[in-house]
Design a protein around this motif. Structure first.
Motif, short mmCIF file in Angstrom:
data_model
loop_
_atom_site.label_atom_id
_atom_site.label_comp_id
_atom_site.label_asym_id
_atom_site.label_seq_id
_atom_site.Cartn_x
_atom_site.Cartn_y
_atom_site.Cartn_z
N LYS A 1 0.83 -1.17 -0.10
CA LYS A 1 0.03 -0.05 -0.08
C LYS A 1 0.86 1.19 0.05
N GLY A 2 2.07 1.12 0.21
CA GLY A 2 2.99 2.60 0.26
C GLY A 2 2.73 3.07 1.29
N VAL A 3 2.46 2.71 2.44
CA VAL A 3 2.10 3.33 3.67
C VAL A 3 3.16 3.27 4.45
N LYS A 4 4.09 4.38 4.74
CA LYS A 4 5.29 4.68 5.67
C LYS A 4 4.87 4.73 7.06
N PRO A 5 5.41 3.87 8.06
CA PRO A 5 4.92 3.74 9.36
C PRO A 5 5.83 5.27 9.96
N ASN A 6 5.21 5.88 10.97
CA ASN A 6 5.89 6.99 11.50
C ASN A 6 6.44 6.86 12.89
N THR A 7 6.96 7.87 13.61
CA THR A 7 7.38 7.48 14.87
C THR A 7 6.70 6.91 15.74
N TYR A 8 5.34 7.17 15.94
CA TYR A 8 4.24 6.46 16.93
C TYR A 8 4.14 5.12 16.25
N THR A 9 4.35 4.77 15.21
CA THR A 9 4.06 3.18 14.84
C THR A 9 5.14 2.63 15.57
N TYR A 10 6.54 2.89 15.20
CA TYR A 10 7.74 2.36 15.64
C TYR A 10 7.75 2.38 17.22
N ASN A 11 7.17 3.37 17.88
CA ASN A 11 7.12 3.36 19.27
C ASN A 11 6.40 2.44 20.02
N THR A 12 5.03 2.01 19.14
CA THR A 12 4.15 0.95 19.53
C THR A 12 5.02 -0.41 19.57
N LEU A 13 5.81 -0.52 18.39
CA LEU A 13 6.56 -1.75 18.39
C LEU A 13 7.72 -1.77 19.40
N LEU A 14 8.44 -0.68 19.84
CA LEU A 14 9.35 -0.58 20.60
C LEU A 14 8.86 -0.85 22.04
N ASP A 15 7.60 -0.59 22.53
CA ASP A 15 6.96 -0.62 23.50
C ASP A 15 6.84 -2.23 23.76
N ALA A 16 6.40 -2.72 22.72
CA ALA A 16 6.08 -4.14 22.72
C ALA A 16 7.40 -5.15 22.95
N TYR A 17 8.49 -4.55 22.23
CA TYR A 17 9.58 -5.55 22.45
C TYR A 17 10.37 -5.39 23.74
N VAL A 18 10.22 -3.94 24.06
CA VAL A 18 10.74 -3.73 25.37
C VAL A 18 10.15 -4.59 26.53
N LYS A 19 8.73 -4.54 26.51
CA LYS A 19 8.23 -5.55 27.30
C LYS A 19 8.61 -7.00 27.32
N LYS A 20 8.93 -7.38 26.41
CA LYS A 20 9.15 -8.81 25.99
C LYS A 20 10.82 -8.94 26.33
N LEU A 21 11.56 -7.60 26.83
CA LEU A 21 12.92 -7.81 26.94
C LEU A 21 13.66 -8.27 25.84
N PHE B 1 15.64 -6.90 23.24
CA PHE B 1 16.55 -5.93 22.78
C PHE B 1 17.17 -6.11 21.33
N VAL B 2 17.39 -7.23 20.98
CA VAL B 2 18.00 -7.54 19.66
C VAL B 2 17.00 -6.83 18.69
N ALA B 3 15.71 -7.10 18.89
CA ALA B 3 14.48 -6.48 18.04
C ALA B 3 14.64 -5.12 18.22
N VAL B 4 14.77 -4.38 19.29
CA VAL B 4 14.75 -3.04 19.69
C VAL B 4 15.70 -2.35 18.67
N LYS B 5 16.90 -2.98 18.82
CA LYS B 5 18.14 -2.45 18.09
C LYS B 5 17.68 -2.44 16.58
N GLU B 6 17.03 -3.44 16.16
CA GLU B 6 16.44 -3.43 14.75
C GLU B 6 15.61 -2.38 14.51
N ILE B 7 14.58 -2.18 15.39
CA ILE B 7 13.64 -0.82 14.94
C ILE B 7 14.45 0.48 15.05
N LEU B 8 15.22 0.63 16.10
CA LEU B 8 15.95 1.83 15.90
C LEU B 8 16.66 1.92 14.79
N GLY B 9 17.28 0.87 14.36
CA GLY B 9 18.21 1.01 12.92
C GLY B 9 17.22 1.37 11.89
#
Length: 467
Positions: free
Chosen positions: A99-119, A121-129
């Motif tokens: 669909k060509g829809v680009k995620p924004n910071t809020y989208t990535y924060n949603t994923l960051l929150d989920a990965y942080v809660k799961k501890l 941090f490999v996925a956290v670094k991927e999201i930050l990258g």
């Protein structure tokens, strides 16, 4: 007209009829307005009906309804809330491509929150990258999530790095970020920095809440500054901020660590007067404090009173009881408590078994100690430094120093680094056997490892020379 009818049904919580209208519009070839669909998604989110929300979004994709970053993010959040984080990440990637829809910071924060809660941090670094690659900056929420996550994980080096990064950017911290940073300082035991942040927060006219005060009080209690913690507690009361059960527990723990059980009990009464029933953590805190003062009989009575009041013991309470019985040499009661613990569905952990193993070892009951070691291994529990140190000590007490030395030398192969206590019991065992050369060799090794010998080590070495 159908678009309006769809919205009316959703607003009146007649979701079945709304879906029937949606299906009719699709089958008749009407264009379906994405804004009406957002109304449905929001209704499902408010009612926490995440499965229905995800199902409807899939229909939107299938029927070629316009997908926006907001609808995508809402569904990603829903998937994260039901534990489907991998599915959320996959959906984001698919929508970006199809669909060509680009995620924004809020989208990535949603994923960051989920990965942080799961501890995770490999996925956290991927999201930050990915965010960096997309040219998206971290915002206040991003830093709050990261500091909370790394603090809880115990990665204090990363917390310090994030502090420096925030200072180097034009980030305007809000009350939540300040609270997270203060909490991080508490984990770092940096009282000065915590209060500096608190003062800065007040200067910015941001209002500290119960969590902010709780983080500061925790920092003070950890550093033994109970009078300063009391001042903050009084300040909270004067400002009408509710004192949570967590803050009461933190204060009681601080008093107990100072050996001031009476103050802890006094605070417990105040807490109960404010409507907070004492939970298992309160009983554990005070029981541990009593044990540190060698008031074991009182600790047992205290833990029994917990059961009388209808509070179910957890693994810490059972472990404390087992430790008391083991130190008393009352292995009948210690084993009975272990069986009761298992019967009640409370799983013994490494610390539980260590308490009993240590008791056996100090009485020279090595056969029983090794039986428990096998049970631990069968239950998939890790034999830690304390387990090995107890066994080394037990072999030395039993006069089997070569067995002790074998265990001691095996420790590095298992990723365990001997501490002062381990070296001291081994030096003491060798010294009693008159093996002073080996004892002094271990002493030198201990110094090289950067460990400071205590009085027991010196005493053992002197004894070996006179032997």
């Amino acid at each position: 007209m159908f678009d309006m009818l769809f919205r009316v049904y959703v607003d009146n919580m007649r979701f079945k009829e709304a879906l029937e209208v949606f299906e009719y519009m699709r089958s008749e070839g009407f264009e379906i307005d994405y804004r009406a669909c957002m109304v449905y998604l929001l209704a499902m989110k408010r009612r926490k009906r995440y499965d229905s929300m995800i199902e409807f979004f899939e229909m939107m994709v299938e029927f070629d309804v316009r997908i926006t970053v907001y609808s995508m993010t809402m569904v990603i959040d829903g998937l994260c809330k039901v534990g489907e984080v991998s599915k959320a990440r996959k959906l984001m990637d698919e929508i970006m491509v199809s669909k060509g829809v680009k995620p924004n910071t809020y989208t990535y924060n949603t994923l960051l929150d989920a990965y942080v809660k799961k501890l995770d941090f490999v996925a956290v670094k991927e999201i930050l990258g990915t965010m960096e690659k997309e040219g998206l900056d971290l915002d206040v929420t991003s830093y709050t999530l990261l500091i909370d996550g790394y603090s809880n994980f115990g990665n204090l080096k990363e917390v310090e790095r994030l502090f420096r990064e925030i200072e180097g950017k034009n980030i305007e911290p809000d009350a939540h970020l300040y609270t997270s940073m203060i909490s991080g300082c508490s984990k770092l035991s940096n009282v000065k920095k915590a209060f500096s942040l608190f003062d800065e927060m007040v200067e910015r006219e941001l209002v500290p809440n119960g969590h902010t005060y709780g983080a500061l009080i925790n920092c003070l209690c950890k550093s033994g500054q109970m009078q300063a913690a009391e001042v903050l507690l009084n300040e909270m009361q004067s400002k009408g901020i509710d004192i949570s059960r967590v803050i009461f527990n933190t204060m009681m723990d601080g008093y107990c660590k100072q050996g001031n059980i009476d103050e802890a009990w006094k605070l417990q009464r105040i807490m109960e007067g404010k409507g907070h029933e004492s939970d298992v953590y309160v009983y554990n805190i005070i029981a541990t404090g009593l044990c540190k003062l060698y008031r074991r009989e009182e600790a047992k009575t205290w833990l029994f009173s917990m059961v009388d009041r209808g509070v179910a013991p957890n693994e810490v309470a059972y472990t404390t009881l087992i430790d008391i019985y083991s130190k008393e040499g009352n292995f009948v009661e210690a084993k009975r408590t272990l069986r009761e613990m298992e019967t009640k569905g409370v799983k013994p952990n490494t610390t539980t078994y260590n308490a009993l193993i240590d008791g056996y070892c100090k009485k020279g009951m090595m056969k029983e100690a090794y039986k428990l070691k096998v049970v631990m291994e069968c239950n998939g529990l890790i034999l830690d430094l304390y387990t090995h140190t107890s066994l080394v000590h037990g072999e030395c007490i039993s006069g089997k120093v070569d067995n002790a030395l074998k265990l001691f030398n095996e420790m590095p192969t298992k990723g365990l680094v001997p501490n002062v206590v381990t070296y001291t019991v081994m030096i003491s065992g060798l010294s009693k056997e008159g093996r002073s050369d080996e004892a002094f060799r271990l002493y030198d090794e201990m110094i090289e490892a950067g460990l400071t010998p205590d009085a027991s080590a010196y005493s053992a070495l002197v004894g070996s020379l006179h032997g």
